[in-house]
Design a protein around this motif. Structure first.
Motif, mmCIF file in Angstrom:
data_model
loop_
_atom_site.group_PDB
_atom_site.id
_atom_site.type_symbol
_atom_site.label_atom_id
_atom_site.label_comp_id
_atom_site.label_asym_id
_atom_site.label_seq_id
_atom_site.Cartn_x
_atom_site.Cartn_y
_atom_site.Cartn_z
ATOM 1 N N UNK A 11 17.632 17.768 42.831
ATOM 2 C CA UNK A 11 17.360 16.954 44.013
ATOM 3 C C UNK A 11 18.374 15.804 44.093
ATOM 4 N N UNK A 12 18.869 15.484 45.291
ATOM 5 C CA UNK A 12 19.872 14.420 45.424
ATOM 6 C C UNK A 12 19.407 13.066 44.910
ATOM 7 N N UNK A 13 18.090 12.838 44.869
ATOM 8 C CA UNK A 13 17.575 11.533 44.472
ATOM 9 C C UNK A 13 16.969 11.515 43.074
ATOM 10 N N UNK A 14 17.126 12.590 42.323
ATOM 11 C CA UNK A 14 16.652 12.618 40.936
ATOM 12 C C UNK A 14 17.881 12.600 40.029
ATOM 13 N N UNK A 15 18.192 11.429 39.487
ATOM 14 C CA UNK A 15 19.378 11.267 38.653
ATOM 15 C C UNK A 15 19.046 11.509 37.182
ATOM 16 N N UNK A 16 19.939 12.192 36.489
ATOM 17 C CA UNK A 16 19.823 12.332 35.043
ATOM 18 C C UNK A 16 21.230 12.271 34.465
ATOM 19 N N UNK A 17 21.342 11.723 33.272
ATOM 20 C CA UNK A 17 22.647 11.458 32.690
ATOM 21 C C UNK A 17 23.537 12.688 32.628
ATOM 22 N N UNK A 18 24.751 12.538 33.165
ATOM 23 C CA UNK A 18 25.722 13.631 33.135
ATOM 24 C C UNK A 18 27.127 13.061 33.270
ATOM 25 N N UNK A 19 27.946 13.260 32.235
ATOM 26 C CA UNK A 19 29.325 12.781 32.256
ATOM 27 C C UNK A 19 30.218 13.840 32.898
ATOM 28 N N UNK A 20 31.011 13.429 33.890
ATOM 29 C CA UNK A 20 31.852 14.377 34.618
ATOM 30 C C UNK A 20 33.298 14.373 34.130
ATOM 31 N N UNK A 21 33.718 13.297 33.474
ATOM 32 C CA UNK A 21 35.118 13.171 33.088
ATOM 33 C C UNK A 21 35.988 12.623 34.203
ATOM 34 N N UNK A 22 35.372 12.296 35.346
ATOM 35 C CA UNK A 22 36.111 11.729 36.474
ATOM 36 C C UNK A 22 36.408 10.258 36.204
ATOM 37 N N UNK A 23 37.641 9.832 36.423
ATOM 38 C CA UNK A 23 38.018 8.433 36.178
ATOM 39 C C UNK A 23 37.527 7.551 37.320
ATOM 40 N N UNK A 24 37.465 6.238 37.060
ATOM 41 C CA UNK A 24 37.069 5.294 38.101
ATOM 42 C C UNK A 24 38.028 5.349 39.289
ATOM 43 N N UNK A 25 39.327 5.509 38.998
ATOM 44 C CA UNK A 25 40.320 5.591 40.075
ATOM 45 C C UNK A 25 40.078 6.819 40.952
ATOM 46 N N UNK A 26 39.761 7.941 40.308
ATOM 47 C CA UNK A 26 39.464 9.166 41.072
ATOM 48 C C UNK A 26 38.212 8.982 41.912
ATOM 49 N N UNK A 27 37.196 8.363 41.309
ATOM 50 C CA UNK A 27 35.967 8.100 42.068
ATOM 51 C C UNK A 27 36.245 7.194 43.261
ATOM 52 N N UNK A 28 37.009 6.127 43.055
ATOM 53 C CA UNK A 28 37.327 5.220 44.161
ATOM 54 C C UNK A 28 37.959 5.973 45.321
ATOM 55 N N UNK A 29 38.903 6.858 44.990
ATOM 56 C CA UNK A 29 39.570 7.648 46.024
ATOM 57 C C UNK A 29 38.570 8.547 46.755
ATOM 58 N N UNK A 30 37.685 9.208 46.002
ATOM 59 C CA UNK A 30 36.681 10.092 46.605
ATOM 60 C C UNK A 30 35.728 9.318 47.511
ATOM 61 N N UNK A 31 35.330 8.129 47.058
ATOM 62 C CA UNK A 31 34.394 7.313 47.840
ATOM 63 C C UNK A 31 35.031 6.870 49.149
ATOM 64 N N UNK A 32 36.286 6.416 49.087
ATOM 65 C CA UNK A 32 36.993 5.977 50.295
ATOM 66 C C UNK A 32 37.168 7.152 51.259
#
Length: 201
Positions: free
Chosen positions: A31-52
Motif C-alpha cells: 500500500x502506498x501509505x504503509x511504509x516499511x524499512x527498505x534501502x534502495x541504494x539511491x543517492x540523495x542527489x538522485x532522489x533530488x533529481x527524481x523529486x524535481x
C-alpha cells in the motif's frame, strides 16, 4: 497539504487478502501509505533529481503532491529509506501474541519483546475484541491494531524525511508554475520554505 510530525496517523482501515497470523489480517505492505524499512541504494542527489522531475510532471498534468500516484510511489520509496521494519515488527509481534494466546482480561496483559521492538497486547472484555500496539527499537509507536483495523503512525525520522521531500517538491512545483525551465543538473536550495503535506488513506 499538511502532516503533523508528532506520530501522525497514516491510515486506519481493514485489510483482506493479505494473509493472516492468529486470525488477524496483516496490513498490505505494498500500500502506498504503509511504509516499511527498505534501502534502495539511491543517492540523495538522485532522489533530488527524481523529486524535481516529478514536480514538473505533476504540474504539467494539473496535479499536486498526493493527487499524483507517482508522487505517492516516490514518497513511499523516499520515506522507506528511514522507516523502521514495520513488516518485521508487525509480523513477529502477531506471532508472539498468537504463541502466548492470552485469554485474561487485564489491561495490556502481554508485553512481548521482539526482534526490532515490542508489542503490547490487550484482550478486551467482549471476548473477541483485541487491541495491540507495536513499537520500534527507539520506543516510537509504529502501528496499532483493533477490531476497527490497522492504524499506521509516522516516526520522527519519517516525518522529517517527508518534510524534506515536500520542501524540494514544492520549490520545483512553484518553479514549473512560474515557467522556470527544468534544469538537467538540479540542486535544491537550502533556503526553501519548509513544506508540509497531508497523507490521505
Amino acid at each position: 497539504m499538511q502532516v503533523n510530525s508528532t506520530s501522525a496517523s497514516l491510515q486506519q482501515r481493514q485489510f483482506t487478502g493479505t494473509g493472516s497470523i492468529g486470525g488477524i489480517h496483516l496490513p498490505d505492505f505494498s500500500d502506498p501509505y504503509v511504509f516499511t524499512g527498505k534501502k534502495s541504494g539511491t543517492s540523495d542527489a538522485e532522489y533530488n533529481h527524481q523529486i524535481v522531475e516529478q514536480a514538473y510532471k505533476d504540474f504539467a498534468q494539473g496535479k499536486f503532491q498526493n493527487e499524483s500516484a507517482d508522487f505517492n510511489k516516490l514518497m513511499k520509496k523516499y520515506t522507506s529509506e528511514v522507516s523502521p521494519d514495520r513488516k518485521g515488527i508487525i509480523t513477529s509481534g502477531l506471532k508472539a501474541v498468537a504463541k502466548n494466546n492470552q485469554k485474561v482480561l487485564q489491561p495490556i496483559d502481554l508485553i512481548a519483546t521482539i526482534l526490532e521492538g515490542k508489542v503490547k497486547y490487550q484482550k478486551l472484555p467482549s471476548g473477541n475484541s483485541e487491541y495491540m500496539e507495536f513499537y520500534d527499537k527507539n520506543g516510537e509507536m509504529v502501528a496499532t491494531y483493533s477490531n476497527n483495523g490497522w492504524t499506521m503512525y509516522t516516526t520522527n525520522a519519517e516525518a522529517a524525511r517527508q518534510t524534506e521531500m515536500c520542501t524540494i517538491y514544492n520549490e520545483a512545483w512553484r518553479n514549473a508554475k512560474n515557467g522556470v525551465p527544468l534544469q538537467s543538473d538540479v540542486t535544491c536550495s537550502s533556503e526553501s520554505e519548509e513544506g508540509t503535506f497531508d497523507v490521505k488513506a
